[in-house]
Design a protein around this motif. Structure first.
Motif, PDB file in Angstrom:
ATOM      1  N   GLY A 132      47.980  43.067  47.280  1.00  0.00           N
ATOM      2  CA  GLY A 132      48.194  41.981  47.890  1.00  0.00           C
ATOM      3  C   GLY A 132      48.227  40.977  47.551  1.00  0.00           C
ATOM      4  N   PRO A 133      47.829  39.584  46.522  1.00  0.00           N
ATOM      5  CA  PRO A 133      47.667  38.202  46.107  1.00  0.00           C
ATOM      6  C   PRO A 133      47.154  39.221  44.740  1.00  0.00           C
ATOM      7  CG  PRO A 133      47.690  36.954  48.188  1.00  0.00           C
ATOM      8  CD  PRO A 133      47.546  38.749  47.985  1.00  0.00           C
ATOM      9  N   ALA A 134      47.592  38.096  43.170  1.00  0.00           N
ATOM     10  CA  ALA A 134      47.092  38.416  42.152  1.00  0.00           C
ATOM     11  C   ALA A 134      45.846  37.570  42.212  1.00  0.00           C
ATOM     12  CB  ALA A 134      47.443  38.319  41.098  1.00  0.00           C
ATOM     13  N   VAL A 135      44.338  38.744  42.036  1.00  0.00           N
ATOM     14  CA  VAL A 135      42.605  37.526  41.650  1.00  0.00           C
ATOM     15  C   VAL A 135      42.719  37.527  39.912  1.00  0.00           C
ATOM     16  CG1 VAL A 135      42.308  38.895  43.538  1.00  0.00           C
ATOM     17  CG2 VAL A 135      41.996  39.984  41.915  1.00  0.00           C
ATOM     18  N   THR A 136      40.937  36.885  40.461  1.00  0.00           N
ATOM     19  CA  THR A 136      40.730  36.716  39.015  1.00  0.00           C
ATOM     20  C   THR A 136      40.438  37.420  38.044  1.00  0.00           C
ATOM     21  OG1 THR A 136      38.778  36.394  39.553  1.00  0.00           O
ATOM     22  CG2 THR A 136      40.834  33.955  39.334  1.00  0.00           C
ATOM     23  N   ALA A 137      39.921  38.310  36.719  1.00  0.00           N
ATOM     24  CA  ALA A 137      39.088  39.324  36.485  1.00  0.00           C
ATOM     25  C   ALA A 137      38.063  39.264  37.680  1.00  0.00           C
ATOM     26  CB  ALA A 137      39.461  38.865  34.602  1.00  0.00           C
ATOM     27  N   ASP A 138      37.877  38.437  36.584  1.00  0.00           N
ATOM     28  CA  ASP A 138      35.767  38.764  37.714  1.00  0.00           C
ATOM     29  C   ASP A 138      36.122  39.461  39.536  1.00  0.00           C
ATOM     30  OD1 ASP A 138      34.847  38.644  35.376  1.00  0.00           O
ATOM     31  OD2 ASP A 138      34.051  35.736  36.349  1.00  0.00           O
ATOM     32  N   GLU A 139      36.936  39.010  39.889  1.00  0.00           N
ATOM     33  CA  GLU A 139      37.484  39.286  41.211  1.00  0.00           C
ATOM     34  C   GLU A 139      37.984  40.549  41.029  1.00  0.00           C
ATOM     35  OE1 GLU A 139      38.263  35.318  43.401  1.00  0.00           O
ATOM     36  OE2 GLU A 139      39.850  36.032  42.549  1.00  0.00           O
ATOM     37  N   THR A 140      38.997  41.267  40.148  1.00  0.00           N
ATOM     38  CA  THR A 140      39.354  42.760  40.353  1.00  0.00           C
ATOM     39  C   THR A 140      38.590  43.622  40.212  1.00  0.00           C
ATOM     40  OG1 THR A 140      40.976  41.567  38.625  1.00  0.00           O
ATOM     41  CG2 THR A 140      41.287  43.896  38.929  1.00  0.00           C
ATOM     42  N   VAL A 141      37.431  43.294  39.371  1.00  0.00           N
ATOM     43  CA  VAL A 141      35.852  44.139  39.310  1.00  0.00           C
ATOM     44  C   VAL A 141      35.541  45.193  40.940  1.00  0.00           C
ATOM     45  CG1 VAL A 141      34.323  45.235  37.924  1.00  0.00           C
ATOM     46  CG2 VAL A 141      35.265  43.953  36.375  1.00  0.00           C
ATOM     47  N   ASP A 142      35.245  43.584  41.378  1.00  0.00           N
ATOM     48  CA  ASP A 142      34.539  43.576  42.852  1.00  0.00           C
ATOM     49  C   ASP A 142      36.037  43.934  43.683  1.00  0.00           C
ATOM     50  OD1 ASP A 142      31.833  42.708  41.942  1.00  0.00           O
ATOM     51  OD2 ASP A 142      32.539  40.563  42.425  1.00  0.00           O
ATOM     52  N   ALA A 143      37.257  43.970  43.771  1.00  0.00           N
ATOM     53  CA  ALA A 143      37.980  44.569  43.906  1.00  0.00           C
ATOM     54  C   ALA A 143      38.013  45.761  44.226  1.00  0.00           C
ATOM     55  CB  ALA A 143      39.781  43.600  43.797  1.00  0.00           C
ATOM     56  N   PRO A 152      43.519  48.738  56.265  1.00  0.00           N
ATOM     57  CA  PRO A 152      41.187  49.175  55.466  1.00  0.00           C
ATOM     58  C   PRO A 152      41.621  48.485  53.785  1.00  0.00           C
ATOM     59  CG  PRO A 152      42.181  50.251  56.474  1.00  0.00           C
ATOM     60  CD  PRO A 152      43.472  50.309  55.825  1.00  0.00           C
ATOM     61  N   PHE A 153      41.984  48.845  53.459  1.00  0.00           N
ATOM     62  CA  PHE A 153      42.281  48.286  51.887  1.00  0.00           C
ATOM     63  C   PHE A 153      42.800  46.851  51.507  1.00  0.00           C
ATOM     64  CE2 PHE A 153      42.740  52.729  52.094  1.00  0.00           C
ATOM     65  CZ  PHE A 153      41.846  53.528  50.896  1.00  0.00           C
ATOM     66  N   LYS A 154      44.002  46.380  51.865  1.00  0.00           N
ATOM     67  CA  LYS A 154      43.779  44.732  51.740  1.00  0.00           C
ATOM     68  C   LYS A 154      42.155  44.042  52.625  1.00  0.00           C
ATOM     69  CE  LYS A 154      48.018  42.552  52.604  1.00  0.00           C
ATOM     70  NZ  LYS A 154      48.904  42.267  52.660  1.00  0.00           N
ATOM     71  N   VAL A 182      39.731  44.030  50.651  1.00  0.00           N
ATOM     72  CA  VAL A 182      39.116  43.485  48.942  1.00  0.00           C
ATOM     73  C   VAL A 182      39.659  41.533  49.238  1.00  0.00           C
ATOM     74  CG1 VAL A 182      41.329  42.738  47.486  1.00  0.00           C
ATOM     75  CG2 VAL A 182      40.789  45.310  47.929  1.00  0.00           C
ATOM     76  N   TYR A 183      40.924  41.105  50.384  1.00  0.00           N
ATOM     77  CA  TYR A 183      40.784  40.135  50.417  1.00  0.00           C
ATOM     78  C   TYR A 183      39.778  39.235  51.718  1.00  0.00           C
ATOM     79  CZ  TYR A 183      44.427  41.104  47.543  1.00  0.00           C
ATOM     80  OH  TYR A 183      45.244  41.574  45.997  1.00  0.00           O
ATOM     81  N   ALA A 184      38.758  39.866  52.084  1.00  0.00           N
ATOM     82  CA  ALA A 184      37.986  39.762  53.080  1.00  0.00           C
ATOM     83  C   ALA A 184      37.640  38.185  53.217  1.00  0.00           C
ATOM     84  CB  ALA A 184      36.799  40.263  53.255  1.00  0.00           C
ATOM     85  N   ALA A 185      37.283  37.735  51.242  1.00  0.00           N
ATOM     86  CA  ALA A 185      36.629  36.253  50.938  1.00  0.00           C
ATOM     87  C   ALA A 185      38.036  35.107  50.572  1.00  0.00           C
ATOM     88  CB  ALA A 185      36.022  36.821  50.079  1.00  0.00           C
ATOM     89  N   HIS A 186      38.936  35.853  50.977  1.00  0.00           N
ATOM     90  CA  HIS A 186      39.681  34.985  50.169  1.00  0.00           C
ATOM     91  C   HIS A 186      40.145  33.562  51.382  1.00  0.00           C
ATOM     92  CE1 HIS A 186      41.098  35.805  45.749  1.00  0.00           C
ATOM     93  NE2 HIS A 186      40.377  36.722  46.792  1.00  0.00           N
TER      94      HIS A 186
END
Lengths: 562, 111
Positions: free
Chosen positions: A513-524, A553-555, A558-562
């Motif tokens: 999906g769309p790129a995320v920030t560094a902090d979001e990456t670890v949570d992803a 399910p993964f997508k 990961v993007y639930a909060a977006h």
């Protein structure tokens, strides 16, 4: 004259005087080139290709020197020399790369001839670690040791090293050229994402032959190598590769650097046409001049020597007792130790990925310790893996506990080979002039998040690979979870891919999906792992669960909060 | 320093950087008419307008070529935030300080 005798450092190719003279002459040639550059006789435009031919780049903070470790195999003495160079000319550490090489990040141009001279003293060099030539041929880090090995790939990798070094036709190819070779039914060298990937095997008569895949590669346009020949007899090994390189040299694009790799040529010509061109060239070349004679192969094999294995039995009592008494040791054995072809021995992976550490970095002190351990426990030789770890390939099982105790005491006993903490990461924007984003801090944050060895073992086989730019030095395309750093208006973002696979079932990952920030990456990553654990069947690997349940399910998670 | 901190919006300035030929050290063009070079961004010349930066850059490149002193000479944007010189791009901040993952190395180590 220094000479590494076969047997003392078993498994490492022994130079003869011709090899040694050649390397020494190259050092002196480069010394003169450096002097002319410093005196102003050569401009930077004139000098740059010359320094690159000697593995010397200019990176963010200084010059970077990439030293060749042919097919990843080193003597303890050579590793000690690398440690010494790290201390004397760099900042006390070196970085092991996905090309099974080592690079130093803080080199001075004026020191480089002295460094190359010191390397030559231990039969090492930096040739063909850069430039549009055939680069260091890579292979299985367990070559010569793995129980599933059919053919020793080192012998053929060394033949390629000798054949391609300063080959007049292949010094100025359209682009760099990477070859990997495997001698097992498994793939531990990412064969099908190389320009040429070779499987060495035996027919029913026991004769050696080779299967050729061509046109694989990562970078901006990832491709999986295409099968162009299932069986090339040993005697035609050089001729067939020469034919491939000639076709590439003739048709490969030189007008556009992004379309210059052989993968683009194979893609544009088509597998059938490319194969036809190679076969026609091969038919022209085939003959006495290019025939690889059995006595040549035998001589190369002889120069590798062979470990003086003792007659032992598997699972000796003391080894079993040590595992029973020490769960941490038992875990390290379960994760980092591979069965050996000789009973009573094992191949041990030394992880250069401590939780929160920089993947592939080793201090000079660590290198010296590992050299001592190689001398004590592995016939004085060791290997660099493409996953940026080191391997002692021939350790007696009854010495594994002693080995592990020494590693553990020095931060080198992390039990994570092949697990989520065993992250491949390129140097990224912290060092590299080409990068768009940092790779190392993400690797550190992810490995720290998953620091618990028990949790890692529960998650099981799951490769995370991180690249700081589209050049894909961190192999993100073939990570079960891949992470690509991108620059968005001066800010670092990270694009996540899933489903990549560097093994026999090679696959390029899909963007989640769309790129995320560094902090979001670890949570992803944590979210992806949680989805996997909650969906997997017993014993199912991450990539198999992903195939079964799909990206949805993964997508979603990961993007639930977006 | 937060590498992605773009909360301040002061006017962008320019500085000129290169790597020293002999050892690869990151250097910056110094203030003054003599085209000297310094190792720390804090000591570098700052240019408020692009034309002045272009002129200085051309002179610096010519000097680097004539004297074989520096390579890869170019200008980059920075801001002054709370009295601190902060390059706009992460790449330039890392060049000016050192690797973010090894703060014991690079120019930041001596700060």
């Amino acid at each position: 004259m220094n000479h590494i005798a076969p047997g003392r450092n078993a498994g490492v190719y022994s130079y003869d005087d011709i090899d040694r003279r050649f390397v020494t002459e190259r050092v002196e040639q480069f010394r003169a080139q450096v002097e002319r550059r410093l005196s102003g006789e050569l401009t930077e435009d004139e000098f740059k290709p010359l320094r690159l031919m000697n593995g010397l780049y200019l990176q963010l903070h200084a010059y970077m020197l990439r030293i060749a470790v042919p097919y990843g195999v080193l003597t303890a003495r050579q590793l000690r020399k690398l440690a010494e160079i790290g201390r004397k000319y760099d900042k006390g550490y070196g970085h092991f790369t996905t090309r099974q090489n080592l690079q130093f990040n803080w080199i001075k141009l004026e020191d480089t001839p002295a460094i190359l001279h010191e390397l030559a003293e231990v039969d090492m060099h930096a040739l063909q670690t850069s430039g549009n030539c055939v680069r260091n041929v890579t292979t299985d880090q367990f070559v010569g040791a793995a129980r599933d090995e059919v053919v020793d790939g080192r012998v053929y990798a060394e033949i390629l090293r000798q054949w391609t070094t300063l080959h007049p036709e292949f010094t100025f190819l359209p682009r760099k050229f990477k070859i990997a070779i495997m001698g097992s039914d498994a793939d531990r060298a990412a064969i099908r994402v190389h320009d040429v990937g070779v499987f060495a095997k035996r027919n029913e008569r026991g004769e050696v032959g080779f299967t050729f895949y061509v046109g694989g590669g990562l970078g901006r346009s990832p491709f999986i190598g295409k099968l162009i020949r299932d069986w090339v007899p040993e005697e035609d090994f050089v001729a067939y590769l020469e034919a491939i390189l000639r076709v590439y040299n003739q048709y490969g694009r030189r007008d556009n650097i992004y379309k210059a790799r052989i993968k683009i040529l194979v893609h544009e010509l088509g597998q059938e046409k490319f194969t036809q061109e190679v076969e026609e060239e091969f038919a022209r070349l085939r003959g006495p001049k290019y025939r690889l004679a059995p006595e040549v192969v035998d001589e190369i094999r002889r120069r590798f020597g062979g470990p003086a294995f003792e007659t032992l039995t598997d699972e000796p009592e003391s080894f079993q007792a040590a595992k029973a008494a020490n769960p941490d040791f038992a875990r390290w054995v379960a994760v980092n130790v591979l069965a050996h072809k000789v009973p009573g021995y094992a191949a041990a992976t030394i992880s250069l990925k401590p939780a929160g550490g920089i993947p592939g970095d080793a201090t000079s002190e660590q290198m010296e310790l590992i050299a001592d351990l190689a001398d004590a426990h592995s016939f004085g030789e060791l290997r660099v893996s493409h996953a940026q770890n080191l391997v002692l390939a021939h350790v007696r099982q009854d010495a594994l506990f002693t080995l592990w105790t020494a590693l553990e005491a020095n931060g080198l006993g992390t039990p994570n080979a092949g697990l989520i903490g065993d992250i491949i990461a390129c140097p990224g924007l912290d060092y590299c002039a080409l990068a768009n984003a940092r790779s190392i801090p993400l690797a550190q944050a992810i490995s720290a998040r998953f620091a618990d060895p028990a949790r890692q073992q529960t998650i099981g086989e799951l490769g995370i690979k991180i690249s700081g730019c589209i050049n894909a030095c961190g192999h993100h395309h073939v990570g079960a979870i891949g992470i690509l750093g991108v620059d968005k208006k001066g800010e670092e973002f990270y694009q996540i891919t899933v489903g990549g696979d560097p093994t026999l079932t090679t696959a390029i990952g899909d963007i989640l999906g769309p790129a995320v920030t560094a902090d979001e990456t670890v949570d992803a990553i944590e979210a992806i792992v949680e989805v996997y654990l909650s969906n997997r069947h017993d014993g199912e690997r991450f990539i198999d669960t992903l195939k079964r349940v799909g990206h949805g399910p993964f997508k979603e998670r990961v993007y639930a909060a977006h | 320093m937060a590498l992605n901190d773009k909360s301040r919006n002061e006017a962008a300035l320019k500085a000129i950087t290169a790597n020293r030929l002999r050892d690869g050290e990151v250097i910056f063009l110094a203030p003054g008419p003599n085209l000297g070079w310094v190792e720390r961004l804090d000591d570098a010349a700052l240019f408020e307008d692009a034309a002045a930066a272009d002129t200085a850059l051309a002179a610096a490149k010519a000097q680097a070529e004539d004297e074989q002193f520096a390579v890869d000479v170019y200008a980059f944007d920075l801001r002054v935030t709370d009295g601190q010189r902060v390059p706009v791009k992460t790449r330039e901040r890392i060049r000016a300080l050192g690797p973010t993952v090894r703060i014991d190395l690079g120019k930041q180590a001596a700060a």
